[in-house]
Design an enzyme around this catalytic site. Sequence first.
Site, short mmCIF file in Angstrom:
data_model
loop_
_atom_site.label_atom_id
_atom_site.label_comp_id
_atom_site.label_asym_id
_atom_site.label_seq_id
_atom_site.Cartn_x
_atom_site.Cartn_y
_atom_site.Cartn_z
N ARG A 28 -50.03 50.00 -52.26
CA ARG A 28 -50.80 48.97 -52.96
C ARG A 28 -51.72 48.24 -51.98
O ARG A 28 -51.43 48.14 -50.79
CB ARG A 28 -49.87 47.96 -53.63
CG ARG A 28 -48.96 48.58 -54.69
CD ARG A 28 -48.02 47.53 -55.28
NE ARG A 28 -47.14 48.10 -56.29
CZ ARG A 28 -45.97 48.68 -56.02
NH1 ARG A 28 -45.54 48.74 -54.75
NH2 ARG A 28 -45.23 49.17 -56.99
N LYS B 172 -44.13 44.02 -53.63
CA LYS B 172 -43.82 43.86 -55.05
C LYS B 172 -42.37 44.18 -55.36
O LYS B 172 -41.73 43.50 -56.16
CB LYS B 172 -44.75 44.75 -55.89
CG LYS B 172 -44.53 44.60 -57.39
CD LYS B 172 -45.51 45.44 -58.18
CE LYS B 172 -45.29 45.25 -59.67
NZ LYS B 172 -46.24 46.05 -60.48
N HIS C 168 -56.90 49.55 -57.12
CA HIS C 168 -55.51 49.96 -57.39
C HIS C 168 -55.43 51.40 -57.86
O HIS C 168 -54.40 52.07 -57.67
CB HIS C 168 -54.89 49.03 -58.43
CG HIS C 168 -53.44 49.30 -58.69
ND1 HIS C 168 -52.44 48.96 -57.79
CD2 HIS C 168 -52.81 49.89 -59.73
CE1 HIS C 168 -51.27 49.33 -58.27
NE2 HIS C 168 -51.46 49.90 -59.45
N ARG D 195 -54.22 54.38 -55.69
CA ARG D 195 -52.78 54.67 -55.62
C ARG D 195 -52.41 55.77 -56.61
O ARG D 195 -51.66 56.70 -56.29
CB ARG D 195 -52.00 53.38 -55.90
CG ARG D 195 -50.48 53.50 -55.90
CD ARG D 195 -49.91 52.09 -55.96
NE ARG D 195 -48.54 52.05 -56.46
CZ ARG D 195 -47.46 52.21 -55.71
NH1 ARG D 195 -47.60 52.47 -54.42
NH2 ARG D 195 -46.25 52.13 -56.23
N HIS E 79 -41.16 54.85 -55.93
CA HIS E 79 -40.42 54.94 -57.18
C HIS E 79 -39.10 55.65 -56.90
O HIS E 79 -39.09 56.77 -56.40
CB HIS E 79 -41.21 55.73 -58.23
CG HIS E 79 -42.48 55.05 -58.60
ND1 HIS E 79 -43.46 55.66 -59.34
CD2 HIS E 79 -42.95 53.80 -58.34
CE1 HIS E 79 -44.47 54.83 -59.52
NE2 HIS E 79 -44.18 53.70 -58.91
N TYR F 67 -29.97 53.05 -52.22
CA TYR F 67 -30.46 51.71 -51.89
C TYR F 67 -29.36 50.68 -52.11
O TYR F 67 -29.19 49.76 -51.32
CB TYR F 67 -31.68 51.35 -52.75
CG TYR F 67 -32.98 51.82 -52.15
CD1 TYR F 67 -33.55 51.17 -51.07
CD2 TYR F 67 -33.65 52.93 -52.67
CE1 TYR F 67 -34.75 51.60 -50.52
CE2 TYR F 67 -34.84 53.37 -52.12
CZ TYR F 67 -35.39 52.70 -51.05
OH TYR F 67 -36.57 53.13 -50.51
#
Length: 356
Positions: free
Chosen positions: A212, A235, A308, A311, A333, A342
Site C-alpha cells: 500500500r 492497516k 492504490h 497494488r 492476505h 500468526y
Amino acid sequence: MGRRRSHERRDLPPNLYIRNNGYYCYRDPRTGKEFGLGRDRRIAITEAIQANIELFSGHKHKPLTARINSDNSVTLHSWLDRYEKILASRGIKQKTLINYMSKIKAIRRGLPDAPLEDITTKEIAAMLNGYIDEGKAASAKLIRSTLSDAFREAIAEGHITTNHVAATRAAKSEVRRSRLTADEYLKIYQAAESSPCWLRLAMELAVVTGQRVGDLCEMKWSDIVDGYLYVEQSKTGVKIAIPTALHIDALGISMKETLDKCKEILGGETIIASTRREPLSSGTVSRYFMRARKASGLSFEGDPPTFHELRSLSARLYEKQISDKFAQHLLGHKSDTMASQYRDDRGREWDKIEIK
C-alpha cells in the site's frame, strides 16, 4: 352543545364504539378504519386503551411488566461504551480503531438507546436501508459488520442470546473504480516523466512489492536486511519479509534495480523521498499519480484508478507470473494455515516470502 353519549357508551375510552347489536369496534383516528373487537366489554376496553397509548405516545410502548423485568438489562448505548473498550483491548491499529469509532457513532445516531434484547431486526434494517437509499451501500455494509460484531460480543458476555443483525441483508457495494492494465501503467509511467523523479520510482516499487502507498512511504533503508525488505503493514499489522530479488517480467521491473535507483537518485532516509531527501506523505504520492494519469490522456469507465490500483495490478501480474498463492502472500492476505501460524507466533515472527 354536543350530543350526550348513551349510558352504554359513556365510560368507553376514545375511539371505541359499540354498535346496536352490542358489538365493539375500534376506529383508527388517523385513517378512520374500524377494527372489530367482539362483544366482551372488558377485553374491548383493554384493547382500545392499549391502542390509544401506542398511537398517541409517538413511540413503541413497552408493557410495565417488561419494563420491570428489564431494569437490569444493558442498553445499546451503554453496551457500545463497553464495546469500545473491547476494541481497544484487541490491539488493533489506531487508524482502524478510528474507523470503528465512526461506525459506532453512526449506530448511536441510527438506533434507540433501548435494552439490547429489544433492538429489532426491523429497526436495524431501517437504519441500514437509510444509507443504501442515499447511495451509501459501502457505509451500510461497514456499519452492519460493526454492529454484528458488537452483538456477537454481547452474546459472548451473556447479555443477549440472538444476533438480530444476522437476519438483515448485507448491502452489495459495487466497486466502481476501474482496474489498471499493464499497458495503461506504462502510459502513465511515460506521462510521469515531467513529474518529480520520485513518482516513477514510487510506481515501480509499488508494483514490484505489491504494498500500500502508506507502507511505501514508511519504508526505510534500515528495513532491508540480508536481501529482504521487512514491512509491517500499517492497516493490518501483518509482518512480511519481501525478497529484493523480485522482478515483474511483464513490465521489466527489477526490485533490486529500482532500489539502486532510489539510493542513487533520492538518497533519503526513507527509500522513497522528496527531492529534498525528506519523507513523502501518501497523499502527496497519490496526488502526483493522479496528475500523471490525467496527463496520459487515458479514459476509463467508472471512477479512474488511483495509486492504490498499482497494488491490484501487482497481484494480477504475479498471479500470472508465479501463482495466485504467491500474489496473495505478498499482499499480506493470510490463508487459514498462515492465520493459524500468526496466532501461534503472537505477531513476533516475520513471514518470509520465498520466490518459487
